[in-house]
Design a protein around this motif. Structure first.
Motif: not given
Length: 78
Positions: A18-36
């Motif tokens: 796996s890659d180390e994901v740099p700060k500031g990058w998000e998946t659609t799942r992460q954004i969806a959870k944060r935005r509801g």
């Protein structure tokens, strides 16, 4: 010896791949959870934002359900 050693080895291989994901990058799942919102709705929005040049899209390999997979990540353009 129990079967859990196989799970540990698979997790280790997945971590190595796996890659180390740099700060500031998000998946659609992460954004969806944060935005509801639903993942589908966020995917639509991200597609529109990428087409408009407002958002960057990049694939990173991350561990999903114990396996290393390429997943698109997004971040706003600076």
């Amino acid at each position: 010896m129990s079967d859990d050693w196989i799970d540990r080895l698979q997790a280790r291989l997945a971590d190595d791949a796996s890659d180390e994901v740099p700060k500031g990058w998000e998946t659609t799942r992460q954004i969806a959870k944060r935005r509801g919102l639903s993942v589908f709705r966020i995917q639509q929005q991200m597609s529109d934002f990428v087409a408009a040049g407002l958002v960057e899209r990049k694939q990173f390999r991350i561990v999903v359900n114990g396996q290393s997979r390429p997943v698109f990540h997004y971040r706003p353009k600076a």
